[in-house]
Every structure is written in C-alpha cells, then in structure tokens.
Scaffold this motif. Structure first.
Motif, mmCIF file in Angstrom:
data_model
loop_
_atom_site.group_PDB
_atom_site.id
_atom_site.type_symbol
_atom_site.label_atom_id
_atom_site.label_comp_id
_atom_site.label_asym_id
_atom_site.label_seq_id
_atom_site.Cartn_x
_atom_site.Cartn_y
_atom_site.Cartn_z
ATOM 1 N N UNK A 1 0.828 -1.204 0.000
ATOM 2 C CA UNK A 1 0.000 0.000 0.000
ATOM 3 C C UNK A 1 0.861 1.250 0.000
ATOM 4 N N UNK A 2 1.939 1.213 0.811
ATOM 5 C CA UNK A 2 2.800 2.388 0.877
ATOM 6 C C UNK A 2 3.437 2.657 -0.476
ATOM 7 N N UNK A 3 3.885 1.594 -1.125
ATOM 8 C CA UNK A 3 4.495 1.757 -2.442
ATOM 9 C C UNK A 3 3.496 2.318 -3.447
ATOM 10 N N UNK A 4 2.305 1.717 -3.448
ATOM 11 C CA UNK A 4 1.302 2.191 -4.391
ATOM 12 C C UNK A 4 0.899 3.622 -4.075
ATOM 13 N N UNK A 5 0.889 3.978 -2.770
ATOM 14 C CA UNK A 5 0.377 5.298 -2.406
ATOM 15 C C UNK A 5 1.300 6.421 -2.864
ATOM 16 N N UNK A 6 2.577 6.118 -3.131
ATOM 17 C CA UNK A 6 3.404 7.199 -3.680
ATOM 18 C C UNK A 6 3.394 7.157 -5.195
ATOM 19 N N UNK A 7 2.605 6.283 -5.782
ATOM 20 C CA UNK A 7 2.413 6.327 -7.226
ATOM 21 C C UNK A 7 3.183 5.286 -8.014
ATOM 22 N N UNK A 8 3.903 4.396 -7.310
ATOM 23 C CA UNK A 8 4.579 3.307 -8.024
ATOM 24 C C UNK A 8 3.518 2.354 -8.544
ATOM 25 N N UNK B 1 -7.775 7.266 -2.290
ATOM 26 C CA UNK B 1 -6.725 7.045 -3.293
ATOM 27 C C UNK B 1 -6.764 5.620 -3.842
ATOM 28 N N UNK C 1 -6.683 2.646 -2.726
ATOM 29 C CA UNK C 1 -5.968 1.446 -2.287
ATOM 30 C C UNK C 1 -6.974 0.332 -2.194
ATOM 31 N N UNK D 1 -1.948 5.489 -11.011
ATOM 32 C CA UNK D 1 -0.643 5.767 -10.418
ATOM 33 C C UNK D 1 -0.375 7.267 -10.342
ATOM 34 N N UNK E 1 -2.520 8.653 -7.505
ATOM 35 C CA UNK E 1 -1.961 8.377 -6.174
ATOM 36 C C UNK E 1 -0.772 9.268 -5.884
ATOM 37 N N UNK E 2 0.015 9.555 -6.923
ATOM 38 C CA UNK E 2 1.203 10.376 -6.656
ATOM 39 C C UNK E 2 0.797 11.815 -6.326
ATOM 40 N N UNK F 1 0.553 6.439 6.975
ATOM 41 C CA UNK F 1 -0.120 5.307 7.601
ATOM 42 C C UNK F 1 0.115 5.286 9.105
ATOM 43 N N UNK G 1 10.176 1.698 4.061
ATOM 44 C CA UNK G 1 10.792 0.573 3.365
ATOM 45 C C UNK G 1 12.053 0.203 4.129
ATOM 46 N N UNK H 1 8.729 7.519 -10.021
ATOM 47 C CA UNK H 1 7.445 8.040 -10.471
ATOM 48 C C UNK H 1 7.648 9.379 -11.175
ATOM 49 N N UNK I 1 8.321 11.426 3.156
ATOM 50 C CA UNK I 1 8.224 10.630 1.936
ATOM 51 C C UNK I 1 6.996 11.048 1.121
ATOM 52 N N UNK J 1 6.615 14.121 -2.794
ATOM 53 C CA UNK J 1 5.942 13.992 -4.082
ATOM 54 C C UNK J 1 5.153 15.258 -4.413
#
Ligand SMILES: Nc1ncnc2c1ncn2[C@@H]1O[C@H](COP(=O)(O)OP(=O)(O)O)[C@@H](O)[C@H]1O
Ligand SMILES: [Mg+2]
Lengths: 712, 246
Positions: free
Chosen positions: A607-614, B52, B54, B77, B80-81, B87, B93, B109, B153, B157
């Motif tokens: 979810x975190x990855x997708x949420x930044x647009x990846x 967004x 998810x 995508x 979302x960006x 969260x 990561x 992105x 993070x 964006x």
C-alpha cells in the motif's frame, strides 16, 4: 517500538567448526578401514564344440543356433548352445560371415560361396555365384530368400528370385553390410566409408563418418533398430548413429568416447565384431582374448574375464535374448553366457589393492572431473531455478483478475474478444480431433492424450509440441471466450446449482497468471525428479532441441566464456538436459519458498508503495522483492543444497557427474567404501561451500535494525 | 476557495459482506485541514483508502480537483502520486536508508535523476527535522522519527492533498508531540489535508473542520467548535468516552 531482536541462527564461526568436524570424521573413517573388494569370475562358460577348426561366425534363430568356420565347418545346436553337432558339409571354403533373419540363415565365404537354409527346409542350399577378381566380405538377408553381399572395390551384389545382379558402387573396399528391414540398409568399409540404402540395396548414398574415423577400417555394422545403429573399426573404435529429433538413424554418425578409457575414442583392442543386445547394451569381441560389454551405449565399456587363455581370438557373438548369448572363436572355442557376458560377483574378500594413497592417486583425477561436471550443472541449474522461482512467485502473487482485465475495456470490446477467442480456440481443438481419434484411446485412457498428441508417430515420429500448445490454448481460449461473451458489465460472482446444492462460483475472480504458475509448480512438484530427468533428456531431447542450436549460434566465437559455454555446456546434451531438469524442478520449489517470503511482507508495504504512485511491478521490484529475498535466503539455501544433492540423479541420463564417476572408479578398483566415501566428502564440500556463501550473503544483506534477519 | 477533494455518496462493502461505509459525502477545500474522528471500526480508514483507491469503493464518486478518479480509465498511479498518504504503522521501506525511502518515488514516479531527487529529499527531510538521520535505516529510528520520515516521503511527491490515517496511534505518548508538531506546521503552511485522529485536542486546535463518523456514516460535521458543543447524542457520547480514557 522495541528494538530487541531474536537471533535466528548460531554465530557463523560455530557453523564453520562444525563443518571441519564432519570433514575430519569422514576422512578418519576412510583411512581407518581395511580395504574390501569383491571377487569376480567370468560370466562366460566353455562348451564343447567338437571341432578344432577356427569358428568365424555364429547365428541364432528362434530354436536353433548355427556356428560357421574354417574349411566349411557348420555346427548346429538345438538346446541353446549347450551341445553341438556337425551338419553335412557342403563346401570346403572358410565360412567367414553369416546372417539370419526373415526365418532364414545365411553363411558365406570370401570366394563367392554362399549357402542358405530357408525356414521351411532342413537342408542347406548352395547359391554360390561367380565373383571374378573381387571378394565378398559381408552379407545380409533382406527377405527370406533375398540377399545383399558386399565386397572389395565397392562391389555390391543382390540375390533375388534366384539370380544375382550387380549394383556395385565406385569406391573403396566394403567390409560389412546390415539391413534393418527389406528396404533400409547400411554398408561400411575402408577409409571410414558408410553407405545408406533405402530401396533394398539398389541405390546407395555415401554418409559422412566422424572425422576421427575417416581413415579407419569399419569392419562390422549392426543396424539394430529405428533408433540405433552401431559400427566398429578394427582398431578399437565404436561409431554410433541415433535417431535425432527429425533425422533417421544412419544419417548422422558420432564417434563414441569412452569414459572408462579416460574419454578416449579408442578401446585399445583389435575388435572383430559387435553384438547389440538392447538399444544401449552391446558386447564386443576381439583378438587376444578380448570380450567386453557396455550397458550404457558405450560410455563405460568394461573388459570381461574369460574362462579360456588370452591367445583365443573371439570372432563373433550372438545374443539369443537380452541375457543369453554365445561367442565363437579360434580353435573351435564356443563360450556361452546367461548374463550378457558380464562378470559375476562371487563374494567379498580382502584384496591386494589396499593402499589408500594409491587408490586416491588413481581416482582423484576422475573425481575432480566429476566434481567440475557436478558444479557446472549445479551452477546453471541454480541460475535457471532462481530466475524461474522469481518469475513464478511473482505470477502466483499477482492480484490481476480477469475482472480487472475486462473492466477496463468497453463491454462490446470484451464480448468481441470473447467471440474471437472462442472461435480461435475451437479451431485449435478442431484441428486436434483427427489426431486424438487416431491415437486409438478408449475411456479413461484419454488422460494420456496430451502425451499422445505430442508424439503421435511413436519413436520414429517427430515431437509436435505445437499440438500440445494447441490443446492448451484451445481449451483456455474456449473457456475464456465463453466467459467474455457472457460479460454483462457486472463481473459478479454467480450462484450455480451443483448436485442439488448452490455453490458460489466466481470465474471473473480467476487470476490467470496465478493459474498458469500453479499448473507449472503442481506438475513439477508432483512427479518424481528422476522421471523428469529421463523425460526431459530422452523424451523431449532438450539437449538436441535447445543445446545444439545454441551451440551453433556460438560457432566461431573465441571468447573464453563463449567457448566454455559452447564446448563444455551446450554441446554436451546430457549436461543441457541435466541443467534443465534441475532448474525447472528447483524453480517450482523456489517459487513456493519465495512466495512464502512475499506473503510474509506486511500488506502495508504494498500500500505504501502504491500510495506514492509506483505501479504494481515497480512496487514488487523495488520494495517487496528486495525484502522478500532477504527473508528467504535461509530456506533458499535449503533449496540450493537440495539441488546439489539432486544433481546426482543426472547419472541416469549418462551425465558423468560425481556419483557416476564413483560407480566408474568402483567398477575398476572394486573399492566400494573408498569410492563412495570420497564422493560423499566431495558433495559435502560443495554444499558446505554453498552454505558458507549463503551465510555470508545473509549477513551482508541484513537490514540494520530489522529483527527479521537476525538483529543489528 | 477551490474545491480540492470531493466525495459524493461513497459506499464500501468488503468482500466478506461488511458494509463499512454507507453513503459518505464531504468536500475538502484548498488549504483546508479536515479532521475525521470516530470510534474504532466506524469506517474512517476505509474512507481514506477509498479516496486514493488502495481499495475500490463499491459505489460513489471521488473527485480530485473536479476530475473523477474512481473510474477504470483514470491513471491511478498518477492520481496516487498527487495524493500523499501517511499510515498508522509508518510503512517505511526497511531495506532502504531514510534518504532512499524518500527518493524512491521521485526517481521512479517523477523520473528525476538521483542527484535531483536527493536534493529534493534533503529539503523535505529538513522540513520534518530529520536531516541528521538521513543515512540511518528505518529499523534504527524511534517511532516518532519513523513517522516524520513517512510524512517526508509523502511530502516529497508534492501532493495536492495529504491523507493521514491515525498518524500517532502507534506511538508512545512522549513521541506523539513531535509528529503532531510537524503536521501542524504543514497545516500552517496551507497544505490541504485530511487527518483521521484520536487526538481530540489536536483536532480542535488544528482542524478547520471536523467530521464525526459513526457506523459508516457522517453523524455530525462542522467547524472544530463542534467538539466543544456537540449537537448529536452520538458525538457527545463518543467525546466523553475519549476523555474518560485520558
Ligand atoms: N479488509 C477488510 N475486510 C473486511 N472487513 C474490513 C476490512 N477492513 C476493515 N473492515 C471492516 O470495516 C469496518 C470499518 O473498518 P475501518 O475503516 O478500518 O475502521 P476505522 O478505521 O474507523 O477503525 C470494520 O468493521 C472492519 O472490521
Ligand atoms: Mg483505522
């Protein structure tokens, strides 16, 4: 958040000490035992022939055995070769060659004397003919009363309808001829000559012999079956022709290299004849008391003990069935065997070969060769398996459903695609109907149809993988097509009545990539690895299918890696097959391991990855996989160790890796404990090194501050 | 004032059959900070995730600057960006250093060069006061630090709106302050944001508007003053239950 972590493994140094200990105890065991070995005795027994004349040739039919020799001697036996009696002499020439088949028996002399005994008669008939200056050196029956004879200066004669006619070719002296049936035959001769006929001996074409044999005298040929022919030269070489993917036997000839002679193509014996018992089992005879056999198509040829003196020259062997056989030789010698002439193991006793140092000196070269061979298939197998494992695990975890694929398109487009898919699928299946009908299956046997449609012509037919692809595509396209045609824009689960119960079914929820990967892993995880080896090597012949063309691509390259790939990997078919068998199998298991690691990554990471647009693939590649791979290094280590250990199965397809070398060393030295013991140590070194590398990798890639991989 | 985010009659039924959101509508204006409060299980996270995408809302419209974004044709995508998300459990990561956590989205992105991305990353790190730990791995940070990196993070964006899903609930009490301070700083700078929170005092002080959700619907909404003078019984009860906990 608490920073305490649990260490999942022992400290590395402990593991290393443990390894040394195992190694040391193995070595101690090896040197501290007394040498034991088996005692062997000859698998041949002497029978009384009643003659002192040299015997040149021997033939067997259903219930009779005939031997031919010096001064026209003809001996017959009706009890499987135990007792022999003289037949009425009808010629005084040396009967130096013979053939049997189609119910008839034939013998001939170099001077043109030919005698034949037809099935229905008990008398020998003389069908000799005038050959002038030339001489006969080989004969073969092509029907019950029809003969092909070959001889000097390219002479070829055919006996048919009680007359001889001349079909000679220009060229060298021919030395032998063998026919598979009434049409297909091979003649061989001086200077590596090989001729092929497929019209019953009327016209002949030259075939290329291997360059190593271009000046050899090919003295005996046996056109054994649709898939194999063997020939020998008098200086100890064996030539072999096999059915290739789409080439008949007899067209391509290869030199046989003998592992048992350190990879040489020369047996170091003066051979006189070859007798093929089964596709891969043959016996050889020679002068100087030479009898040998091979059970693996010539990879390993073992000289056998004989119950007579070494001066005897053996001239011919005949196998009555796979095990019972007879050989004849000089001075009226007749030997009989019930075990293909293979030496008989009679017991254990302490042997002379008892010095471990000497044994190691003898075997270390072979073991190191085997070790490199094993490492080759293991390394490439690991790469292939890892690549497959990653791909399959991504496919398995892919959330893409049919619904998502359809939803993005307009309804009409979806239906149109459905209709097209249905039609194409139907055409594929329709194409297969006559092929499936032709298989002659009945009822439940249809489960074997997929194999049948790939190879409908049997051993002489080509593999038709496209048929299998049609089947798979046909079925999937029809199912997919029907579903897409039925699309109404809702893509919902539906309820169905099944056996009186309502079941919820959700075809739109099918994940196609997952489906494909699941079928793959299920197949490879639910069949024995040894069968996969055999199927991939002998069935699919992946070495010829992929290895040969790939080697050709690298033809002419001079780079170190390119030449290594070409000469040591790709042109060795067993090696290519072994790599694929190991890699494909390991890929299925690695897939499950990696998938487990992927599902251990919290869903929040996706979810975190997708949420930044990846996008999905970026997130998998940049975020999920790097973490999953770290998690699964320890279980992947297990998979790789398994792969190394499984590589020993490559010996069933004739790849000379470690285990096979051990058998070989054992066959020569009889040192069972030492040879297998040294192989154990060699395997241990390989897997242990692998474990060390993985342990190093695990430490190296550990994520600081993350408990999962052992803590900071 | 321009309308940044607009949600119209959103419904979400989970595959298991839980009807978690039952017709939620609200708008978020440019520069506005909206706090969503409500008891656990009332559907707050579901609403944020639906925004967004998810998760996919079962029904309803989500518009970002007037553009409908919950259709299969929208470039999800890209959408979302443009929406930053923070969260409850940070979701940094773990295999990447702090700075790489932030440059990842910029490079892959926004397709920036590594150098350019790092320059941007340093700026946002400075903003959340994490510049000195830029080379640390997330596993070696405290919870509050992690959450500030997570905010950085999302910020990097340059999103048009930020969504916070209980950004402080997983933190030890003494660490909450620094994160709230960072969020407050953003609000003061005029960042449009939707914050799901249990910190009532924070909602009262920072939010321009408060939405109270109960059992999947908006039970009461209005300026932050409704926290002091709730109109409905449900909100009254909720507020008193929270102050009991404290
Ligand atoms: N993935 C899911 N599958 C099924 N039900 C869910 C899922 N996520 C949340 N729910 C349910 O939906 C309701 C709302 O959940 P959520 O939006 O997380 O509430 P909140 O964030 O306000 O605590 C809860 O009853 C919860 O059990
Ligand atoms: Mg929540």
């Amino acid at each position: 958040m608490s920073e305490t972590t649990i260490s999942l493994r022992d400290a590395p140094s402990k593991g290393r000490i443990y390894g040394y200990f195992v190694l040391a105890s193995f070595s101690f065991l090896l040197v501290s035992t007394t040498a034991v070995a088996q005692e062997y005795r000859s698998g041949w027994d002497v029978v009384e022939s009643g003659t002192n004349n040299d015997l040149f040739s021997v033939e067997a039919t259903e219930d009779e055995i005939w031997a031919f020799g010096e001064d026209g001697v003809v001996l017959g036996s009706q009890d499987g070769g135990l007792s022999w009696s003289h037949a009425n002499v009808i010629t005084s020439s040396d009967l130096s060659m013979s053939d049997s088949g189609f119910g008839s028996i034939l013998a001939a002399s170099t001077d043109g004397t030919v005698i034949i005994k037809l099935e229905s008669t008990s008398q020998w008939a003389d069908i000799s003919f005038e050959i002038g200056e030339e001489s006969i050196s080989g004969v073969s029956l092509i029907r019950n009363n029809s003969v092909i004879a070959v001889g000097s200066n390219g002479s070829i004669w055919k006996y048919e309808s009680e007359t001889w006619s001349d079909y000679s070719v220009s060229g060298v002296d021919l030395l032998d001829v063998s026919f598979l049936d009434s049409e297909r035959g091979i003649a061989v001769g001086e200077e590596g000559a090989i001729l092929f006929s497929d019209d019953g001996g009327v016209t002949w074409d030259y075939r290329d012999s291997p360059s190593e044999a271009s000046s050899s005298r090919i003295i005996d040929i046996e056109f054994y079956s649709d898939i194999r022919a063997y020939a020998i030269t008098d200086n100890g070489e064996v030539l072999k022709s096999s059915r290739e993917i789409s080439t008949q036997v007899g067209f391509l000839w290869n030199m046989q290299y003998f592992e048992s002679e350190g990879g040489s193509s020369n047996l170091g014996a003066n051979l006189t004849s070859i007798e093929v018992a089964t596709t891969n089992k043959f016996l050889l005879s020679g002068s100087g008391g030479y009898l040998s056999m091979s059970k693996d198509g010539g990879n390993i040829v073992t000289k056998q003990l004989i119950p007579v003196d070494n001066l005897t020259s053996f001239n011919d062997i005949v196998m009555i069935d796979g095990f019972n056989g007879i050989t004849v030789g000089s001075g009226g010698t007749i030997l009989i065997t019930e075990r293909s002439g293979e030496d008989e193991q009679v017991g254990f006793e302490v042997r002379d070969f008892s010095e471990f140092g000497g044994f190691v000196d003898y075997s270390k070269g072979m073991l190191i060769d085997g070790l490199f061979a094993t490492i080759n298939i293991v390394l490439f197998g690991i790469f292939l398996g890892f690549f497959l494992g990653i791909t399959l695990s991504m496919m398995k975890t892919s959330p893409l459903t049919l619904k998502e694929i359809a939803e993005k398109r307009s309804l009409n487009l979806v239906r149109l695609f459905g209709a097209l898919a249905f039609i194409v699928g139907f055409m594929f299946l329709n194409y297969l109907v006559p092929i499936v009908k032709g298989l002659g299956l009945d009822g439940w046997e249809y489960i074997y149809a997929p194999i049948g449609i790939i190879n409908p012509g049997g051993i002489t037919g080509d593999l038709q993988f496209e048929n299998f692809a049609y089947l798979i595509f046909g079925v999937s396209l029809i199912l997919l097509g029907s579903l897409f045609i039925s699309a109404n824009g809702e893509y919902k689960k539906s309820e169905r009545e099944l056996f009186g119960r309502t079941v919820l079914w959700n075809p739109w929820g099918v994940r196609p990539l997952n489906f494909i990967a699941t079928i793959y892993t299920d197949i490879f995880r639910n069949t024995p690895l040894i069968v996969q080896f055999l199927f991939i090597h002998f069935g699919i012949q992946i070495g010829a299918l992929i290895g040969d063309p790939a080697a050709e691509l690298l033809e002419g390259s001079t780079g170190f890696i390119a030449t290594f790939l070409r000469d040591d990997i790709l042109s060795n078919r067993a090696c290519v097959s072994a790599i694929f068998a190991l890699g494909l199998n390991s890929g299925a298991y690695q897939c499950e391991t990696i998938r487990g690691a992927i599902s251990a990554i919290p869903s929040g990471q996706m979810e975190a990855g997708r949420s930044i647009g990846l996008n999905y693939m970026q997130t998998m590649r940049l975020i999920i996989m790097p973490q999953a791979i770290r998690i699964c290094i320890p279980p992947m280590g297990n998979e790789m160790v398994n792969l190394v250990l499984n590589s020993s199965l490559a010996m069933v397809i004739g790849y000379s890796e470690l285990t096979r070398k051990a058998k070989l060393i054992n066959a020569v030295t009889f040192q069972v404990f030492w040879s297998y013991g040294m192989v154990l140590i060699s395997y241990f070194i390989v897997t242990w090194t692998l474990a060390l590398i993985l342990r190093y990798l695990e430490n190296k890639t550990r994520i600081p501050g993350l408990g999962i991989s052992g803590g900071a | 004032m321009k309308n940044v985010l607009s949600i119209v009659d959103m419904h979400k039924t989970y595959p298991g059959g839980v009807h978690a959101v039952r017709g939620v509508s609200f708008d978020v204006m440019e520069g506005e900070s909206v706090a969503i409060i409500g008891s656990s299980g009332s559907g707050k996270s579901t609403v944020l995730r639906c925004i967004n995408r998810l998760i996919e809302p079962t029904k309803g419209e989500v518009r970002l600057r007037g553009e409908m974004i919950n259709t299969p044709n929208a470039d999800i995508n890209d959408v979302r960006s443009r929406i930053g998300m923070v969260f409850q459990s940070f979701e940094l990561f773990a295999h990447l250093r702090v700075i790489d956590n932030i440059t990842l989205g910029l490079r892959h992105v926004r397709k920036m060069s590594r150098k350019h991305a790092e320059r941007e990353a340093l700026q946002v790190l400075e903003k959340v006061d994490m510049l000195d730990r830029k080379d640390a791995f997330p596993g070696n940070l405290s919870g509050g630090q992690k959450q500030r990196v997570a905010i950085a993070r999302a910020l990097a964006m340059k999103p048009e709106v930020m969504l916070f899903d209980e950004p402080t609930s997983a933190l030890d009490p003494e660490l909450i302050g620094s994160v709230l301070k960072t969020i407050r700083g953003l609000a003061d700078e005029g960042m449009t944001m939707v914050v799901v929170t249990h910190e009532i005092s924070f909602a009262r002080e920072v939010a321009d508007r408060v939405i109270y959700m109960d059992r999947g619907v908006v039970a009461e909404s209005g300026p932050s003053s409704i926290i002091d003078s709730p109109q409905t019984e449900r909100l009254k009860k909720f507020l008193s239950s929270i102050s009991e906990e404290d």
